[in-house]
Design a protein around this motif. Sequence first.
Motif, PDB file in Angstrom:
ATOM      1  N   SER A 153       0.836  -1.197   0.000  1.00 31.48           N
ATOM      2  CA  SER A 153       0.000   0.000   0.000  1.00 31.48           C
ATOM      3  C   SER A 153       0.869   1.244   0.000  1.00 31.48           C
ATOM      4  O   SER A 153       2.055   1.200   0.354  1.00 31.48           O
ATOM      5  N   ILE A 154       0.269   2.364  -0.403  1.00 34.97           N
ATOM      6  CA  ILE A 154       0.932   3.658  -0.313  1.00 34.97           C
ATOM      7  C   ILE A 154       0.036   4.602   0.474  1.00 34.97           C
ATOM      8  O   ILE A 154      -1.175   4.388   0.577  1.00 34.97           O
ATOM      9  N   ALA A 155       0.641   5.642   1.051  1.00 33.79           N
ATOM     10  CA  ALA A 155      -0.129   6.566   1.883  1.00 33.79           C
ATOM     11  C   ALA A 155       0.424   7.972   1.744  1.00 33.79           C
ATOM     12  O   ALA A 155       1.602   8.174   1.419  1.00 33.79           O
ATOM     13  N   ALA A 156      -0.439   8.944   2.010  1.00 34.73           N
ATOM     14  CA  ALA A 156      -0.061  10.358   2.051  1.00 34.73           C
ATOM     15  C   ALA A 156      -0.392  10.907   3.429  1.00 34.73           C
ATOM     16  O   ALA A 156      -1.521  10.748   3.917  1.00 34.73           O
ATOM     17  N   LEU A 157       0.606  11.544   4.075  1.00 32.63           N
ATOM     18  CA  LEU A 157       0.423  12.143   5.399  1.00 32.63           C
ATOM     19  C   LEU A 157       0.722  13.638   5.320  1.00 32.63           C
ATOM     20  O   LEU A 157       1.712  14.036   4.690  1.00 32.63           O
ATOM     21  N   PRO A 158      -0.092  14.481   5.954  1.00 27.68           N
ATOM     22  CA  PRO A 158       0.180  15.918   5.937  1.00 27.68           C
ATOM     23  C   PRO A 158       1.341  16.290   6.848  1.00 27.68           C
ATOM     24  O   PRO A 158       1.547  15.679   7.898  1.00 27.68           O
ATOM     25  N   ILE A 159       2.112  17.292   6.426  1.00 29.62           N
ATOM     26  CA  ILE A 159       3.209  17.836   7.223  1.00 29.62           C
ATOM     27  C   ILE A 159       2.814  19.240   7.664  1.00 29.62           C
ATOM     28  O   ILE A 159       2.490  20.092   6.842  1.00 29.62           O
ATOM     29  N   THR A 160       2.830  19.492   8.978  1.00 26.14           N
ATOM     30  CA  THR A 160       2.459  20.803   9.484  1.00 26.14           C
ATOM     31  C   THR A 160       3.643  21.762   9.380  1.00 26.14           C
ATOM     32  O   THR A 160       4.772  21.364   9.093  1.00 26.14           O
ATOM     33  N   ALA A 161       3.375  23.037   9.633  1.00 21.14           N
ATOM     34  CA  ALA A 161       4.421  24.058   9.525  1.00 21.14           C
ATOM     35  C   ALA A 161       5.566  23.801  10.480  1.00 21.14           C
ATOM     36  O   ALA A 161       6.710  24.191  10.216  1.00 21.14           O
ATOM     37  N   ASP A 162       5.300  23.148  11.616  1.00 19.40           N
ATOM     38  CA  ASP A 162       6.358  22.871  12.587  1.00 19.40           C
ATOM     39  C   ASP A 162       7.000  21.503  12.374  1.00 19.40           C
ATOM     40  O   ASP A 162       7.757  21.025  13.218  1.00 19.40           O
ATOM     41  N   GLY A 163       6.708  20.868  11.241  1.00 20.91           N
ATOM     42  CA  GLY A 163       7.365  19.615  10.886  1.00 20.91           C
ATOM     43  C   GLY A 163       6.682  18.356  11.350  1.00 20.91           C
ATOM     44  O   GLY A 163       7.085  17.254  10.958  1.00 20.91           O
ATOM     45  N   ASN A 164       5.663  18.469  12.179  1.00 26.00           N
ATOM     46  CA  ASN A 164       4.957  17.290  12.665  1.00 26.00           C
ATOM     47  C   ASN A 164       4.163  16.628  11.542  1.00 26.00           C
ATOM     48  O   ASN A 164       3.795  17.269  10.549  1.00 26.00           O
TER      49      ASN A 164
END
Length: 394
Positions: A153-164
């Motif tokens: 499987s593949i996935a996309a995760l969001p990156i916040t402005a502080d890198g989290n």
Amino acid sequence: MLFSRMTLRLLRLALWCGIAPGLLYSAGMAAETASTSPLRVYFGTYTGAKSKGIYMAQFDPATGRLGPAELAVRTTGPSFLALHPGGQFIYAVGETSNVGGRRVGAVRAFRIDAATGRLKLLNQQVSGGEGPCHLSVDKAGKWLLVANYGSGSIAALPITADGNLGPPIMVIQHEGGSVNRERQSGPHAHFITTDPANRFALTCDLGLDKVLVYRLEPAMGVLLPNEPPFATVQPGLGPRHIAFSADGHFAYLISEMGAALTVFAYDARSGSLKELQTLSTLPAGFSGAKSGAEVQVHPSGRFVYASNRGHDSIAVFAVDAETGKLSWVDCQPTGGKTPRHFLIDRSGQWLLAENQDSDNVVVFRLDQATGRLQSAVQTVDVPCPVCAVFGPQR
């Protein structure tokens, strides 16, 4: 005014992508003037009795000297790393991790301490599948893309402005298999990256003998099947990693099971791949165990390199600038066992071979005329190294 090869490539890329050439020219000139500044190199490893996490070492691009490796952060199974384009964060897979009391695949975000280079864990998230083996950050630095080998499987995760990292907003499960029932009875996503224009995401699936292409919607992090949705390779080759040419017109795929390189013409407007050539990464007559691992394009665009496990070598190919096709140059030993990965520095002068099963990294000077690896400059002990990335320019 005279332009270096790097600057000319940046200008061509700017015109191709519709970016103001002056912006990329300025960035290119800044990169060239800073190219002799010391760099940190971060090494992903398989953890266990020898390794305890991600290691780092100082690299001098003026001399090719690599300092002793030291632990940057203690973490489990960081077999592949990705640097955020802003240079402040590093992301790592955790091939098997404990998340919320469950043994699942994970991805972790780390902040780089600018003074010491050490890494501080920000957070971790599930990877959207089992056995994550590769990850990359999109060109805008907003999305982490993950390939899960175990579950396919593949996935996309969001990156916040502080890198989290946020939890996966999208998981796509591949289906099917191919001719080798032992290794290809199901999907095995092995690699994922965006194209140079950040419009498409390409993922190599070893179990399907396919390179799948998705349209990336950068505002939402959504991956939509492209049309055509994939390119196939010869049955049983087992696609592993892919690298783009300097101008983005060609893509070079290394296959693990077949130890082969496939050259594709890449259409940046449609995201389509057309096979042009497939050739072995091993010398004629070799009959031992074979396993292709890593592929990279020289910064000049004139050479393509591929690593062979089993043969413990780097294959060197010359690139035809017009057709993108490859011609054999040489195949040279890496000074260790099982080169799962290697790294070429930004100047194109040095190649760092990460030899997983001999616990060392060997630095070679590259011949700029022929592309060949010259004599080793240095060998540094690193426990079970399987990936390397350069840190931000200082």
